[in-house]
Design an enzyme around this catalytic site. Structure first.
Site, PDB file in Angstrom:
ATOM      1  N   ASP A   8       0.786  -1.250   0.000  1.00  0.00           N
ATOM      2  CA  ASP A   8       0.000   0.000   0.000  1.00  0.00           C
ATOM      3  C   ASP A   8       0.817   1.298   0.000  1.00  0.00           C
ATOM      4  OD1 ASP A   8      -1.974  -1.917   0.268  1.00  0.00           O
ATOM      5  OD2 ASP A   8      -2.802  -1.152   2.141  1.00  0.00           O
ATOM      6  N   HIS A  81     -10.788   6.830   2.108  1.00  0.00           N
ATOM      7  CA  HIS A  81      -9.438   6.763   1.530  1.00  0.00           C
ATOM      8  C   HIS A  81      -9.394   5.736   0.403  1.00  0.00           C
ATOM      9  CE1 HIS A  81      -9.534   3.355   4.306  1.00  0.00           C
ATOM     10  NE2 HIS A  81      -8.597   2.814   3.559  1.00  0.00           N
ATOM     11  N   LYS A 106      -7.119  -4.887  -3.010  1.00  0.00           N
ATOM     12  CA  LYS A 106      -7.838  -5.458  -1.873  1.00  0.00           C
ATOM     13  C   LYS A 106      -8.783  -4.433  -1.272  1.00  0.00           C
ATOM     14  CE  LYS A 106      -3.914  -4.429   1.122  1.00  0.00           C
ATOM     15  NZ  LYS A 106      -4.571  -3.493   2.038  1.00  0.00           N
ATOM     16  N   CYS A 151      -1.828  -3.056   7.704  1.00  0.00           N
ATOM     17  CA  CYS A 151      -1.778  -3.909   6.514  1.00  0.00           C
ATOM     18  C   CYS A 151      -0.483  -4.712   6.405  1.00  0.00           C
ATOM     19  CB  CYS A 151      -2.058  -3.081   5.267  1.00  0.00           C
ATOM     20  SG  CYS A 151      -3.779  -2.481   5.265  1.00  0.00           S
TER      21      CYS A 151
HETATM   22 ZN   LIG Z   1      -8.431   0.807   3.331  1.00  0.00          ZN
END
Ligand SMILES: [Zn+2]
Length: 197
Positions: A8, A81, A106, A151
């Site tokens: 991410d 977001h 995801k 994450c």
């Molecule tokens: Zn998220």
């Protein structure tokens, strides 16, 4: 074979983004520098529809970082977001995306979040990444990226559970660190046999 899994590194998680992780953009160049020595490079991308259930804006009276109970368990709420197709969902412009063998998105189902690159937040619905890595004969994974305590940690813990050898390069991660979440994530990864450092 070893794979580098870059979690991410997107505009919304960097300075000025909707869910900025302190120091998020500081890791980009060092992550790029690791790519040439990796057997494979996988990038993940948080990718939510408008009105995603992880957004505090969808729960009246709730603020970001408060929690709600979903049918799959407790969910932390976030500012809106990484909306599909938005600038905030784009990778950091300096990230070397050309080197990626695979990009896995995801969190694209409205009613369930997905911190982990392997399973949605019910810990049961697979993203397909484990199958991809196994088919390529990859047994060892190095994780870097954002955010360390959500994450990255959830991905590393799932990877360990799935039987991969897992390493997290902490210097190439940045944490949200809400309420001691970074220390808690670290302890959980250590006890799961994840190599940190
Ligand atoms: Zn998220």
């Amino acid at each position: 074979m070893q794979a580098l899994i870059v979690i991410d590194v997107q505009m919304d998680f960097c300075e000025g983004g909707a869910l900025a992780v302190p120091g998020g953009s500081e890791v980009v160049e060092s992550i790029n520098a690791l790519m040439p020595e990796a057997g494979a490079v996988v990038l993940t991308q948080d990718w939510h529809p408008d009105g995603h259930s992880s957004f505090a804006s969808q729960h009246s009276g709730k603020a970001p970082l408060e929690t709600v109970e979903m049918d799959y368990g407790t969910q932390v709420l976030w500012p809106d977001h990484c909306i599909i197709g938005s600038e905030g969902a784009a990778f950091h412009p300096d990230l070397d995306t050309a080197r990626a063998d695979m990009v896995i998105r995801k969190g694209f189902r409205r009613d369930i979040d997905s911190y982990s690159a392997f399973f949605e937040n019910d810990h049961a619905t697979p993203t397909g990444l484990a199958g991809y890595l196994r088919e390529r004969g990859i047994k060892e994974l190095t994780f870097v990226g954002l955010a360390y305590d959500f994450c990255v940690a959830w991905s590393a813990l799932d990877a360990a559970k799935l039987g991969f050898r897992v390493h997290v390069r902490e210097a190439l991660c940045r944490a949200i660190d809400a309420d001691g979440s970074a220390a808690e994530a670290r302890a959980r990864m250590e006890s799961a046999g994840v190599t940190l450092g």
